[in-house]
Scaffold this motif. Structure first.
Motif, PDB file in Angstrom:
ATOM      1  N   VAL A  52       5.073  -7.063  -0.047  1.00 57.74           N
ATOM      2  CA  VAL A  52       3.931  -7.902   0.339  1.00 57.74           C
ATOM      3  C   VAL A  52       2.680  -7.047   0.476  1.00 57.74           C
ATOM      4  O   VAL A  52       1.597  -7.414   0.000  1.00 57.74           O
ATOM      5  CB  VAL A  52       4.239  -8.678   1.637  1.00 57.74           C
ATOM      6  CG1 VAL A  52       2.985  -9.299   2.233  1.00 57.74           C
ATOM      7  CG2 VAL A  52       5.286  -9.755   1.380  1.00 57.74           C
ATOM      8  N   LEU A  53       2.810  -5.884   1.137  1.00 58.64           N
ATOM      9  CA  LEU A  53       1.655  -5.001   1.294  1.00 58.64           C
ATOM     10  C   LEU A  53       1.174  -4.451  -0.049  1.00 58.64           C
ATOM     11  O   LEU A  53      -0.030  -4.297  -0.271  1.00 58.64           O
ATOM     12  CB  LEU A  53       1.993  -3.840   2.231  1.00 58.64           C
ATOM     13  CG  LEU A  53       2.158  -4.193   3.708  1.00 58.64           C
ATOM     14  CD1 LEU A  53       2.618  -2.986   4.499  1.00 58.64           C
ATOM     15  CD2 LEU A  53       0.879  -4.758   4.279  1.00 58.64           C
ATOM     16  N   LEU A  54       2.092  -4.194  -0.940  1.00 64.39           N
ATOM     17  CA  LEU A  54       1.734  -3.620  -2.227  1.00 64.39           C
ATOM     18  C   LEU A  54       1.018  -4.632  -3.121  1.00 64.39           C
ATOM     19  O   LEU A  54       0.053  -4.289  -3.803  1.00 64.39           O
ATOM     20  CB  LEU A  54       2.993  -3.095  -2.934  1.00 64.39           C
ATOM     21  CG  LEU A  54       2.780  -2.350  -4.239  1.00 64.39           C
ATOM     22  CD1 LEU A  54       1.960  -1.077  -4.003  1.00 64.39           C
ATOM     23  CD2 LEU A  54       4.123  -2.000  -4.856  1.00 64.39           C
ATOM     24  N   TYR A  55       1.475  -5.879  -3.082  1.00 62.55           N
ATOM     25  CA  TYR A  55       0.948  -6.877  -4.022  1.00 62.55           C
ATOM     26  C   TYR A  55       0.089  -7.961  -3.361  1.00 62.55           C
ATOM     27  O   TYR A  55      -0.214  -8.960  -3.985  1.00 62.55           O
ATOM     28  CB  TYR A  55       2.097  -7.520  -4.797  1.00 62.55           C
ATOM     29  CG  TYR A  55       2.763  -6.530  -5.708  1.00 62.55           C
ATOM     30  CD1 TYR A  55       2.089  -6.022  -6.811  1.00 62.55           C
ATOM     31  CD2 TYR A  55       4.051  -6.077  -5.441  1.00 62.55           C
ATOM     32  CE1 TYR A  55       2.690  -5.098  -7.644  1.00 62.55           C
ATOM     33  CE2 TYR A  55       4.655  -5.149  -6.273  1.00 62.55           C
ATOM     34  CZ  TYR A  55       3.968  -4.666  -7.375  1.00 62.55           C
ATOM     35  OH  TYR A  55       4.571  -3.745  -8.193  1.00 62.55           O
ATOM     36  N   PRO A  60      -6.583  -4.836  -2.653  1.00 59.26           N
ATOM     37  CA  PRO A  60      -5.871  -4.377  -3.848  1.00 59.26           C
ATOM     38  C   PRO A  60      -5.665  -2.860  -3.820  1.00 59.26           C
ATOM     39  O   PRO A  60      -6.521  -2.109  -3.363  1.00 59.26           O
ATOM     40  CB  PRO A  60      -6.775  -4.774  -5.008  1.00 59.26           C
ATOM     41  CG  PRO A  60      -7.929  -5.494  -4.431  1.00 59.26           C
ATOM     42  CD  PRO A  60      -7.858  -5.461  -2.952  1.00 59.26           C
ATOM     43  N   VAL A  61      -4.506  -2.453  -4.288  1.00 61.87           N
ATOM     44  CA  VAL A  61      -4.162  -1.035  -4.343  1.00 61.87           C
ATOM     45  C   VAL A  61      -4.700  -0.478  -5.653  1.00 61.87           C
ATOM     46  O   VAL A  61      -4.435  -1.015  -6.724  1.00 61.87           O
ATOM     47  CB  VAL A  61      -2.634  -0.846  -4.257  1.00 61.87           C
ATOM     48  CG1 VAL A  61      -2.270   0.620  -4.390  1.00 61.87           C
ATOM     49  CG2 VAL A  61      -2.104  -1.436  -2.967  1.00 61.87           C
ATOM     50  N   ASP A  62      -5.477   0.594  -5.536  1.00 61.14           N
ATOM     51  CA  ASP A  62      -6.025   1.180  -6.762  1.00 61.14           C
ATOM     52  C   ASP A  62      -4.926   1.921  -7.527  1.00 61.14           C
ATOM     53  O   ASP A  62      -3.857   2.214  -7.000  1.00 61.14           O
ATOM     54  CB  ASP A  62      -7.208   2.099  -6.462  1.00 61.14           C
ATOM     55  CG  ASP A  62      -6.858   3.240  -5.538  1.00 61.14           C
ATOM     56  OD1 ASP A  62      -5.663   3.407  -5.226  1.00 61.14           O
ATOM     57  OD2 ASP A  62      -7.772   3.968  -5.128  1.00 61.14           O
ATOM     58  N   PRO A  67       1.302   4.727  -7.594  1.00 59.86           N
ATOM     59  CA  PRO A  67       2.557   5.483  -7.747  1.00 59.86           C
ATOM     60  C   PRO A  67       3.116   5.992  -6.419  1.00 59.86           C
ATOM     61  O   PRO A  67       4.328   5.990  -6.207  1.00 59.86           O
ATOM     62  CB  PRO A  67       2.170   6.652  -8.660  1.00 59.86           C
ATOM     63  CG  PRO A  67       0.965   6.191  -9.386  1.00 59.86           C
ATOM     64  CD  PRO A  67       0.240   5.275  -8.443  1.00 59.86           C
ATOM     65  N   LEU A  68       2.224   6.418  -5.505  1.00 62.45           N
ATOM     66  CA  LEU A  68       2.687   6.886  -4.200  1.00 62.45           C
ATOM     67  C   LEU A  68       3.334   5.750  -3.420  1.00 62.45           C
ATOM     68  O   LEU A  68       4.396   5.917  -2.822  1.00 62.45           O
ATOM     69  CB  LEU A  68       1.512   7.479  -3.401  1.00 62.45           C
ATOM     70  CG  LEU A  68       1.835   7.917  -1.975  1.00 62.45           C
ATOM     71  CD1 LEU A  68       2.845   9.066  -1.989  1.00 62.45           C
ATOM     72  CD2 LEU A  68       0.578   8.301  -1.233  1.00 62.45           C
ATOM     73  N   LEU A  69       2.707   4.587  -3.421  1.00 66.24           N
ATOM     74  CA  LEU A  69       3.270   3.440  -2.705  1.00 66.24           C
ATOM     75  C   LEU A  69       4.578   2.983  -3.340  1.00 66.24           C
ATOM     76  O   LEU A  69       5.503   2.570  -2.628  1.00 66.24           O
ATOM     77  CB  LEU A  69       2.260   2.302  -2.650  1.00 66.24           C
ATOM     78  CG  LEU A  69       1.048   2.567  -1.755  1.00 66.24           C
ATOM     79  CD1 LEU A  69       0.059   1.412  -1.838  1.00 66.24           C
ATOM     80  CD2 LEU A  69       1.481   2.791  -0.322  1.00 66.24           C
TER      81      LEU A  69
END
Length: 180
Positions: A52-55, A60-62, A67-69
């Motif tokens: 959920v946090l990632l998407y 938005p995650v740059d 890759p780290l996440l």
């Protein structure tokens, strides 16, 4: 006061009782599935929160941090699955043995550890139950040695009635020794 003579006889290694001859009792069959399901549940919950946090669309995650996440999420999932797999194989090695004068506990998948506590040296014994333990009718016995601040060992996954009976037997044994 009538003193009994003091004896300290030499014993040979053939006279010593073998721990393997103890009547080892396994933990409740309910314990392993409960622990493994709990670990898999926590792993699934943490993985879901991670997804959920990632998407999520708000922050938005740059592409630099993605890759780290992804690695962190895979690490969380992998460690949870590894722990559940470990317990699936390790928990059947847990066993206890109660004799007239001592209580023993053993565990260990690769490295076996056995601890024996004379009943006379037990300072106190605690019976613990969390909500899931109560739901599954299980309990953990914590055995505290005389002179020690921490418990000597604990026996998890006992049927609640068995744990209560062992606790009562140890308390009665101590009462008979103090008043006998």
């Amino acid at each position: 006061m009538d003193q009994q003579p003091f004896y300290n006889l030499v014993l040979s290694d053939t006279d010593l009782p073998a721990l393997a001859q103890l009547n080892w009792q396994p933990l409740s069959p309910k314990y392993k599935p409960l622990i493994v399901a709990l670990e898999l549940g926590w792993t699934a919950l943490l993985t879901l929160v991670w997804l959920v946090l990632l998407y999520q669309p708000f922050w938005p995650v740059d592409e630099v941090h993605q890759p780290l996440l992804l690695f962190i999420g895979l690490l969380i999932s992998g460690l949870g699955l590894l722990l559940a797999t470990w317990d699936h194989f390790a928990l059947p090695t847990y066993a206890y043995a109660l004799r007239e004068h001592d209580l023993s506990f053993q565990r260990g998948l690769f490295f076996r550890k056995s601890t024996t506590q004379p009943l006379l040296r037990i300072q106190h014994i605690e019976l613990k139950q969390g909500p899931l333990d109560r739901w599954a009718n299980l309990a953990t016995l914590q055995v505290f040695s005389a002179g020690g601040a921490m418990h000597t060992f604990q026996i998890p996954g006992l049927p609640a009635d068995t744990a209560q009976q062992i606790r009562q037997l140890i308390l009665q044994h101590k009462d008979m020794q103090q008043h006998g």
